[in-house]
Scaffold this motif. Sequence first.
Motif, PDB file in Angstrom:
ATOM      1  N   VAL A  45       0.837  -1.207   0.000  1.00 11.43           N
ATOM      2  CA  VAL A  45       0.000   0.000   0.000  1.00 11.43           C
ATOM      3  C   VAL A  45       0.869   1.253   0.000  1.00 11.43           C
ATOM      4  O   VAL A  45       0.626   2.196  -0.772  1.00 11.43           O
ATOM      5  N   VAL A  46       1.902   1.286   0.828  1.00  8.97           N
ATOM      6  CA  VAL A  46       2.787   2.451   0.895  1.00  8.97           C
ATOM      7  C   VAL A  46       3.538   2.622  -0.424  1.00  8.97           C
ATOM      8  O   VAL A  46       3.673   3.737  -0.933  1.00  8.97           O
ATOM      9  N   ASP A  52       2.291   5.935  -7.175  1.00  8.13           N
ATOM     10  CA  ASP A  52       1.146   6.400  -7.964  1.00  8.13           C
ATOM     11  C   ASP A  52       0.686   7.813  -7.622  1.00  8.13           C
ATOM     12  O   ASP A  52       0.033   8.451  -8.445  1.00  8.13           O
ATOM     13  N   LEU A  53       0.998   8.306  -6.426  1.00  6.04           N
ATOM     14  CA  LEU A  53       0.530   9.634  -6.034  1.00  6.04           C
ATOM     15  C   LEU A  53       1.659  10.623  -5.774  1.00  6.04           C
ATOM     16  O   LEU A  53       1.657  11.727  -6.315  1.00  6.04           O
ATOM     17  N   LEU A  54       2.612  10.249  -4.946  1.00  3.98           N
ATOM     18  CA  LEU A  54       3.649  11.198  -4.556  1.00  3.98           C
ATOM     19  C   LEU A  54       4.704  11.414  -5.644  1.00  3.98           C
ATOM     20  O   LEU A  54       5.137  12.546  -5.871  1.00  3.98           O
ATOM     21  N   THR A  55       5.126  10.342  -6.321  1.00  9.51           N
ATOM     22  CA  THR A  55       6.123  10.488  -7.375  1.00  9.51           C
ATOM     23  C   THR A  55       5.605  11.331  -8.537  1.00  9.51           C
ATOM     24  O   THR A  55       6.334  12.209  -9.025  1.00  9.51           O
ATOM     25  N   PRO A  56       4.372  11.141  -9.029  1.00 12.08           N
ATOM     26  CA  PRO A  56       3.866  12.053 -10.064  1.00 12.08           C
ATOM     27  C   PRO A  56       3.754  13.500  -9.578  1.00 12.08           C
ATOM     28  O   PRO A  56       3.931  14.432 -10.363  1.00 12.08           O
ATOM     29  N   LEU A  57       3.495  13.677  -8.283  1.00 13.81           N
ATOM     30  CA  LEU A  57       3.458  15.033  -7.732  1.00 13.81           C
ATOM     31  C   LEU A  57       4.845  15.671  -7.805  1.00 13.81           C
ATOM     32  O   LEU A  57       4.984  16.842  -8.178  1.00 13.81           O
ATOM     33  N   PHE A  91      13.103   6.858  -0.645  1.00 12.17           N
ATOM     34  CA  PHE A  91      13.164   6.662   0.798  1.00 12.17           C
ATOM     35  C   PHE A  91      12.480   7.811   1.534  1.00 12.17           C
ATOM     36  O   PHE A  91      11.692   7.596   2.460  1.00 12.17           O
ATOM     37  N   SER A  92      12.768   9.033   1.127  1.00 13.47           N
ATOM     38  CA  SER A  92      12.188  10.198   1.797  1.00 13.47           C
ATOM     39  C   SER A  92      10.674  10.241   1.667  1.00 13.47           C
ATOM     40  O   SER A  92       9.967  10.534   2.639  1.00 13.47           O
ATOM     41  N   ALA A  97       5.417   9.454   3.985  1.00 13.60           N
ATOM     42  CA  ALA A  97       4.080   8.866   3.890  1.00 13.60           C
ATOM     43  C   ALA A  97       3.766   8.049   5.138  1.00 13.60           C
ATOM     44  O   ALA A  97       2.672   8.156   5.706  1.00 13.60           O
ATOM     45  N   VAL A  98       4.709   7.248   5.594  1.00 11.65           N
ATOM     46  CA  VAL A  98       4.485   6.447   6.801  1.00 11.65           C
ATOM     47  C   VAL A  98       4.300   7.361   8.010  1.00 11.65           C
ATOM     48  O   VAL A  98       3.406   7.144   8.833  1.00 11.65           O
ATOM     49  N   PHE A  99       5.120   8.403   8.112  1.00 12.63           N
ATOM     50  CA  PHE A  99       5.018   9.298   9.265  1.00 12.63           C
ATOM     51  C   PHE A  99       3.682  10.024   9.300  1.00 12.63           C
ATOM     52  O   PHE A  99       2.992  10.030  10.317  1.00 12.63           O
ATOM     53  N   PHE A 100       3.295  10.641   8.170  1.00 13.52           N
ATOM     54  CA  PHE A 100       2.095  11.471   8.174  1.00 13.52           C
ATOM     55  C   PHE A 100       0.796  10.677   8.076  1.00 13.52           C
ATOM     56  O   PHE A 100      -0.231  11.119   8.572  1.00 13.52           O
TER      57      PHE A 100
END
Length: 148
Positions: A45-46, A52-57, A91-92, A97-100
Amino acid sequence: MAAASARPRVGERAAWVKEFQQFILRGNVVDLAVGIVIGVAFGAVVTALVADLLTPLIAAIFGSHDFSALTFTINGSRFLYGAFLNAMIAFSTIAAAVFFFVVKPMNALAARRRTETPVDETTRKCPECLSEIPIEARRCAFCTSEVG
């Protein structure tokens, strides 16, 4: 003949099987297995969230999300710093994502569920011998000195 005597007898084998069943059915082994399965599913999931969401951003902000082609050469040696940059970004973003999305909500939930009141101290240290004595005591039971 020595190999035949090293074989467990039927009663010993039954005891071994019973002991193995007790080991497998203990709570911590089952909990560990469930934790591993949930961890693998959560990892998927992470990874999907990041890919799918953060990398395109990131690609929308910086123009590209794949830096693996970035290189430099010194004395004929080629340094692929783009691959390292990709790994650092991955990694960042996974850590963020895990933290927030996991750590912060779980901490807030745990703080809301915490209902116990702080425990009042029932003992204190004797000023003379540093033994633990009840708070209401006027004299230390260990060194018999008066405590105020």
